[in-house]
Design a protein around this motif. Sequence first.
Motif, mmCIF file in Angstrom:
data_model
loop_
_atom_site.group_PDB
_atom_site.id
_atom_site.type_symbol
_atom_site.label_atom_id
_atom_site.label_comp_id
_atom_site.label_asym_id
_atom_site.label_seq_id
_atom_site.Cartn_x
_atom_site.Cartn_y
_atom_site.Cartn_z
ATOM 1 N N MET A 1 -35.076 -25.011 7.476
ATOM 2 C CA MET A 1 -34.773 -23.593 7.460
ATOM 3 C C MET A 1 -33.340 -23.430 6.953
ATOM 4 S SD MET A 1 -34.759 -20.915 10.645
ATOM 5 C CE MET A 1 -36.502 -20.802 10.930
ATOM 6 N N SER A 2 -33.164 -22.752 5.844
ATOM 7 C CA SER A 2 -31.836 -22.638 5.258
ATOM 8 C C SER A 2 -31.111 -21.360 5.660
ATOM 9 C CB SER A 2 -31.944 -22.715 3.736
ATOM 10 O OG SER A 2 -32.727 -21.631 3.268
ATOM 11 N N LYS A 3 -31.834 -20.333 6.043
ATOM 12 C CA LYS A 3 -31.221 -19.059 6.387
ATOM 13 C C LYS A 3 -30.807 -19.054 7.864
ATOM 14 C CE LYS A 3 -32.203 -14.179 6.648
ATOM 15 N NZ LYS A 3 -32.610 -13.740 7.944
ATOM 16 N N ARG A 4 -29.619 -18.529 8.122
ATOM 17 C CA ARG A 4 -29.193 -18.359 9.516
ATOM 18 C C ARG A 4 -29.945 -17.192 10.120
ATOM 19 N NH1 ARG A 4 -22.660 -19.056 9.662
ATOM 20 N NH2 ARG A 4 -22.685 -21.220 9.016
ATOM 21 N N LYS A 5 -30.348 -17.386 11.361
ATOM 22 C CA LYS A 5 -31.063 -16.339 12.069
ATOM 23 C C LYS A 5 -30.510 -16.296 13.481
ATOM 24 C CE LYS A 5 -35.774 -14.882 13.140
ATOM 25 N NZ LYS A 5 -37.196 -15.211 12.968
ATOM 26 N N TYR A 6 -30.035 -15.143 13.904
ATOM 27 C CA TYR A 6 -29.459 -14.996 15.226
ATOM 28 C C TYR A 6 -30.534 -14.518 16.193
ATOM 29 C CZ TYR A 6 -25.198 -15.567 12.667
ATOM 30 O OH TYR A 6 -24.224 -16.080 11.862
ATOM 31 N N LEU A 7 -30.727 -15.308 17.258
ATOM 32 C CA LEU A 7 -31.759 -15.005 18.240
ATOM 33 C C LEU A 7 -31.144 -14.855 19.621
ATOM 34 C CD1 LEU A 7 -34.357 -17.716 17.159
ATOM 35 C CD2 LEU A 7 -34.364 -15.301 16.538
ATOM 36 N N GLU A 8 -31.821 -14.112 20.463
ATOM 37 C CA GLU A 8 -31.412 -14.019 21.858
ATOM 38 C C GLU A 8 -31.996 -15.236 22.569
ATOM 39 O OE1 GLU A 8 -32.639 -10.238 23.382
ATOM 40 O OE2 GLU A 8 -31.479 -9.159 21.882
ATOM 41 N N ALA A 9 -31.140 -16.018 23.200
ATOM 42 C CA ALA A 9 -31.553 -17.289 23.801
ATOM 43 C C ALA A 9 -32.641 -17.096 24.854
ATOM 44 C CB ALA A 9 -30.343 -17.998 24.399
ATOM 45 N N GLU A 10 -32.503 -16.100 25.722
ATOM 46 C CA GLU A 10 -33.488 -15.903 26.784
ATOM 47 C C GLU A 10 -34.855 -15.539 26.215
ATOM 48 O OE1 GLU A 10 -33.402 -16.689 30.026
ATOM 49 O OE2 GLU A 10 -31.461 -17.529 29.477
ATOM 50 N N THR A 11 -34.874 -14.721 25.176
ATOM 51 C CA THR A 11 -36.141 -14.359 24.534
ATOM 52 C C THR A 11 -36.797 -15.592 23.930
ATOM 53 O OG1 THR A 11 -35.301 -12.149 24.043
ATOM 54 C CG2 THR A 11 -37.193 -12.884 22.772
ATOM 55 N N LEU A 12 -36.000 -16.418 23.259
ATOM 56 C CA LEU A 12 -36.529 -17.648 22.679
ATOM 57 C C LEU A 12 -37.098 -18.550 23.768
ATOM 58 C CD1 LEU A 12 -37.028 -19.639 20.382
ATOM 59 C CD2 LEU A 12 -34.639 -20.373 20.610
ATOM 60 N N LYS A 13 -36.373 -18.736 24.863
ATOM 61 C CA LYS A 13 -36.856 -19.576 25.963
ATOM 62 C C LYS A 13 -38.183 -19.061 26.515
ATOM 63 C CE LYS A 13 -32.288 -20.863 27.687
ATOM 64 N NZ LYS A 13 -31.383 -20.720 28.844
ATOM 65 N N GLN A 14 -38.270 -17.743 26.707
ATOM 66 C CA GLN A 14 -39.499 -17.156 27.254
ATOM 67 C C GLN A 14 -40.690 -17.394 26.329
ATOM 68 O OE1 GLN A 14 -38.450 -13.068 27.903
ATOM 69 N NE2 GLN A 14 -37.138 -13.532 29.654
ATOM 70 N N HIS A 15 -40.474 -17.201 25.029
ATOM 71 C CA HIS A 15 -41.562 -17.416 24.071
ATOM 72 C C HIS A 15 -41.980 -18.885 24.020
ATOM 73 C CE1 HIS A 15 -40.817 -13.316 22.704
ATOM 74 N NE2 HIS A 15 -41.982 -13.397 22.067
ATOM 75 N N LEU A 16 -41.006 -19.788 23.998
ATOM 76 C CA LEU A 16 -41.336 -21.212 23.959
ATOM 77 C C LEU A 16 -42.076 -21.626 25.228
ATOM 78 C CD1 LEU A 16 -38.123 -22.741 22.370
ATOM 79 C CD2 LEU A 16 -40.414 -22.650 21.359
ATOM 80 N N PHE A 17 -41.636 -21.136 26.386
ATOM 81 C CA PHE A 17 -42.295 -21.462 27.645
ATOM 82 C C PHE A 17 -43.739 -20.959 27.649
ATOM 83 C CE2 PHE A 17 -43.509 -20.484 32.027
ATOM 84 C CZ PHE A 17 -43.348 -21.739 32.611
ATOM 85 N N ALA A 18 -43.931 -19.713 27.226
ATOM 86 C CA ALA A 18 -45.275 -19.132 27.207
ATOM 87 C C ALA A 18 -46.189 -19.909 26.262
ATOM 88 C CB ALA A 18 -45.206 -17.661 26.802
ATOM 89 N N GLU A 19 -45.687 -20.207 25.078
ATOM 90 C CA GLU A 19 -46.509 -20.931 24.098
ATOM 91 C C GLU A 19 -46.791 -22.358 24.560
ATOM 92 O OE1 GLU A 19 -46.972 -20.293 20.324
ATOM 93 O OE2 GLU A 19 -46.500 -18.165 20.431
ATOM 94 N N ALA A 20 -45.827 -22.990 25.220
ATOM 95 C CA ALA A 20 -46.044 -24.346 25.732
ATOM 96 C C ALA A 20 -47.064 -24.323 26.862
ATOM 97 C CB ALA A 20 -44.729 -24.950 26.204
ATOM 98 N N THR A 21 -46.967 -23.322 27.733
ATOM 99 C CA THR A 21 -47.919 -23.195 28.841
ATOM 100 C C THR A 21 -49.343 -23.014 28.317
ATOM 101 O OG1 THR A 21 -46.210 -22.222 30.236
ATOM 102 C CG2 THR A 21 -48.480 -21.841 30.908
ATOM 103 N N LEU A 22 -49.481 -22.274 27.230
ATOM 104 C CA LEU A 22 -50.807 -22.052 26.642
ATOM 105 C C LEU A 22 -51.271 -23.229 25.784
ATOM 106 C CD1 LEU A 22 -50.343 -18.302 25.657
ATOM 107 C CD2 LEU A 22 -51.772 -19.211 27.509
ATOM 108 N N GLY A 23 -50.393 -24.213 25.599
ATOM 109 C CA GLY A 23 -50.756 -25.395 24.824
ATOM 110 C C GLY A 23 -50.549 -25.252 23.327
ATOM 111 N N TYR A 24 -49.797 -24.214 22.909
ATOM 112 C CA TYR A 24 -49.586 -23.993 21.484
ATOM 113 C C TYR A 24 -48.378 -24.742 20.932
ATOM 114 C CZ TYR A 24 -52.834 -20.092 22.167
ATOM 115 O OH TYR A 24 -53.920 -19.328 22.475
ATOM 116 N N VAL A 25 -47.499 -25.230 21.776
ATOM 117 C CA VAL A 25 -46.314 -25.958 21.315
ATOM 118 C C VAL A 25 -46.483 -27.434 21.646
ATOM 119 C CG1 VAL A 25 -43.824 -26.260 21.584
ATOM 120 C CG2 VAL A 25 -44.785 -23.967 21.539
ATOM 121 N N LYS A 26 -46.686 -28.223 20.586
ATOM 122 C CA LYS A 26 -46.862 -29.661 20.759
ATOM 123 C C LYS A 26 -45.940 -30.462 19.847
ATOM 124 C CE LYS A 26 -51.603 -29.090 22.164
ATOM 125 N NZ LYS A 26 -52.880 -28.735 21.636
ATOM 126 N N THR A 27 -45.463 -29.820 18.801
ATOM 127 C CA THR A 27 -44.625 -30.515 17.822
ATOM 128 C C THR A 27 -43.408 -29.660 17.475
ATOM 129 O OG1 THR A 27 -45.698 -29.516 15.896
ATOM 130 C CG2 THR A 27 -46.707 -31.539 16.782
#
Length: 115
Positions: A1-27
């Motif tokens: 990814m070459s473009k900088r993208k500013y994200l809210e850390a808590e929002t990112l954590k929540q999305h990653l947790f939800a996707e991991a819980t559902l089994g969508y984050v493996k790699t």
Amino acid sequence: MSKRKYLEAETLKQHLFAEATLGYVKTLEDVNRVIDALPEADPQEMARQLWRDAKKDPPDPNVDVIVYCSDGAILTAFMYDNGDWAENRECIPLDDVTHWMPNITGPELEEKNDG
């Protein structure tokens, strides 16, 4: 990814947790997909989160910070050991500082070669 993208850390954590819980984050590719799908954080909102109450949470004395005054002025200033504020260039006393944030440094300038 070459473009900088500013994200809210808590929002990112929540999305990653939800996707991991559902089994969508493996790699790492899955993590990148989640990051790419999130909207970029609003720079104004990010800046608003940096402001601190000058009375409840004052900065360390004699450290240059950015201050917000009751008249809407935004200046670089510092606080003396006794709690009084002053503008940092000419040490003009300030009595209307309501908020402050850490001083953000600008980009480093390249040294010009004169020879």
